[in-house]
Design an enzyme around this catalytic site. Structure first.
Site, PDB file in Angstrom:
ATOM      1  N   TRP A  44      -8.215  29.470 -33.686  1.00 23.56           N
ATOM      2  CA  TRP A  44      -9.642  29.225 -33.466  1.00 23.56           C
ATOM      3  C   TRP A  44     -10.248  29.381 -34.920  1.00 23.56           C
ATOM      4  O   TRP A  44     -11.360  29.537 -35.349  1.00 23.56           O
ATOM      5  CB  TRP A  44     -10.251  30.355 -32.568  1.00 23.56           C
ATOM      6  CG  TRP A  44     -10.116  29.970 -31.168  1.00 23.56           C
ATOM      7  CD1 TRP A  44      -9.980  28.573 -30.720  1.00 23.56           C
ATOM      8  CD2 TRP A  44     -10.671  30.845 -30.053  1.00 23.56           C
ATOM      9  NE1 TRP A  44     -10.068  28.812 -29.382  1.00 23.56           N
ATOM     10  CE2 TRP A  44     -10.402  29.943 -28.962  1.00 23.56           C
ATOM     11  CE3 TRP A  44     -11.121  32.093 -29.904  1.00 23.56           C
ATOM     12  CZ2 TRP A  44     -10.836  30.340 -27.602  1.00 23.56           C
ATOM     13  CZ3 TRP A  44     -11.476  32.401 -28.637  1.00 23.56           C
ATOM     14  CH2 TRP A  44     -11.122  31.793 -27.446  1.00 23.56           C
ATOM     15  N   LYS A  45      -9.174  29.803 -36.040  1.00 23.40           N
ATOM     16  CA  LYS A  45      -9.647  30.327 -37.237  1.00 23.40           C
ATOM     17  C   LYS A  45     -10.584  31.470 -37.348  1.00 23.40           C
ATOM     18  O   LYS A  45     -10.706  32.144 -36.232  1.00 23.40           O
ATOM     19  CB  LYS A  45     -10.108  28.979 -37.868  1.00 23.40           C
ATOM     20  CG  LYS A  45      -9.006  27.972 -37.931  1.00 23.40           C
ATOM     21  CD  LYS A  45      -9.106  26.815 -38.938  1.00 23.40           C
ATOM     22  CE  LYS A  45      -7.870  25.699 -38.848  1.00 23.40           C
ATOM     23  NZ  LYS A  45      -7.883  24.660 -39.457  1.00 23.40           N
TER      24      LYS A  45
ATOM     25  N   SER B  22      -6.026  17.413 -37.050  1.00 21.95           N
ATOM     26  CA  SER B  22      -7.069  16.776 -36.217  1.00 21.95           C
ATOM     27  C   SER B  22      -6.544  16.266 -34.888  1.00 21.95           C
ATOM     28  O   SER B  22      -6.442  15.044 -34.694  1.00 21.95           O
ATOM     29  CB  SER B  22      -7.178  15.553 -37.160  1.00 21.95           C
ATOM     30  OG  SER B  22      -8.092  16.094 -38.415  1.00 21.95           O
TER      31      SER B  22
ATOM     32  N   GLY C  28      -7.031  23.061 -34.182  1.00 23.84           N
ATOM     33  CA  GLY C  28      -8.112  23.802 -34.821  1.00 23.84           C
ATOM     34  C   GLY C  28      -9.259  23.389 -34.071  1.00 23.84           C
ATOM     35  O   GLY C  28      -9.570  23.684 -32.810  1.00 23.84           O
ATOM     36  N   GLY C  29     -10.126  22.500 -34.681  1.00 22.04           N
ATOM     37  CA  GLY C  29     -11.624  22.179 -34.367  1.00 22.04           C
ATOM     38  C   GLY C  29     -11.826  22.055 -32.945  1.00 22.04           C
ATOM     39  O   GLY C  29     -12.709  22.293 -32.285  1.00 22.04           O
TER      40      GLY C  29
HETATM   41  P1  13P Z   1      -7.734  20.867 -37.226  1.00 17.70           P
HETATM   42  O1  13P Z   1      -7.361  20.578 -35.666  1.00 17.70           O
HETATM   43  O2  13P Z   1      -9.426  21.221 -37.095  1.00 17.70           O
HETATM   44  O3  13P Z   1      -7.522  19.716 -38.024  1.00 17.70           O
HETATM   45  O4  13P Z   1      -6.937  22.074 -37.904  1.00 17.70           O
HETATM   46  C1  13P Z   1      -5.554  22.134 -37.551  1.00 17.70           C
HETATM   47  C2  13P Z   1      -4.968  23.476 -37.553  1.00 17.70           C
HETATM   48  O5  13P Z   1      -5.130  23.918 -38.930  1.00 17.70           O
HETATM   49  C3  13P Z   1      -4.304  24.338 -36.759  1.00 17.70           C
HETATM   50  O6  13P Z   1      -3.849  25.280 -37.128  1.00 17.70           O
END
Ligand code: 13P
Length: 257
Positions: free
Chosen positions: A10-11, A215, A236-237
């Site tokens: 989730w950052k 992605s 991530g996103g």
């Molecule tokens: P995204 O899926 O948003 O590209 O991010 C990938 C990521 O850094 C997962 O740790």
């Protein structure tokens, strides 16, 4: 046989309340659609770790920190130790994410110390590696991955390496909407596995799970995990929305898994 692992990074997104709402929504969706045969891990910000751990109790879903400090305690303002993560309910911890390497100066040596601290505390490390676009264009992808793996995992036993998770995250594919092709992911993952084999032996390389990140979306996860050496995804996103992450988990069962 490696169990596919789908992990949500989730950052720096989601408050405690938002994290709790996500978990309730995900568990609701999981009741409707069977997604057995895969492991799921959620990596919330530190502040929401306990809440997510409480929300997923008895579901088999793991919880990860997004980073840790290598020391057990000390005057390290802003840092969190492995023991603190365990106490908050974490089972896993992400180490050496490219954002940590690029924005916070994490070196391969730091990754190595953090990985050892995580293992000593009983956490499963998710060690991230990946090349920049410049490195890829310069033909350096294999050398960069080898250096990051050898440095990051230096001194670990074959058994420890067999039990941890490596995430291949090409920096140029993170948050850009640009995904590695299945052939690019397959090639990098095969290189990672052979590097692990050279350094730690065939058994360790065979049992270590290697995730793809960059992605990943509901629409591309299936073809990625169909690659022989791709054992799941670090998302991530697309992991921020419960519906989207649930579809990714379902897709992560993949062909032939
Ligand atoms: P995204 O899926 O948003 O590209 O991010 C990938 C990521 O850094 C997962 O740790």
């Amino acid at each position: 046989m490696r169990t596919p692992l789908l992990a949500a990074n989730w950052k720096m997104y989601k408050t405690v309340a938002e994290a709790e709402a996500f978990v309730l929504a995900l568990l609701d969706l999981a009741e409707g659609v069977e997604v057995g045969g895969v492991e799921v891990v959620i990596a919330p910000p530190f502040t929401a770790l306990s809440a997510v751990a409480a929300g997923v109790v008895d579901t088999g879903i793991g919880v990860a920190g997004q980073d840790l400090h290598a020391e057990a305690e000390g005057a390290f303002t802003g840092a969190i130790s492995a023991g603190m993560l365990v106490e908050a309910g974490a089972t896993h911890v992400i180490i050496g994410h490219s954002e940590r390497r690029r924005l916070f100066g994490d070196t391969d040596d730091a990754v190595n110390r953090k990985t050892k601290a995580a293992l000593a505390a009983g956490l499963i490390p998710i060690v991230c590696v990946g090349e920049t676009l410049e490195e890829r264009d310069g033909g350096e992808m294999p050398a960069v991955l080898t250096r990051q793996l050898r440095g990051g995992l230096d001194g670990l036993s074959a058994e420890q390496v067999g039990g941890l998770v490596v995430a291949y995250e090409p920096v140029w594919a993170i948050g850009t909407g640009r995904t590695a092709s299945t052939a690019q992911a397959g090639e990098a993952h095969a290189h990672i596995r052979s590097t692990l084999g050279d350094a730690f032996g065939a058994d360790a390389a065979d049992s270590c799970r290697i995730l793809y990140g960059g992605s990943v979306k509901p629409g591309n996860v299936r073809e990625l995990v169909a690659e022989a050496d791709v054992d799941g995804a670090l998302v991530g996103g697309a992991s921020l929305d419960p519906e989207s992450f649930h579809q990714i988990v379902a897709g992560g069962r993949g062909a032939g898994l």
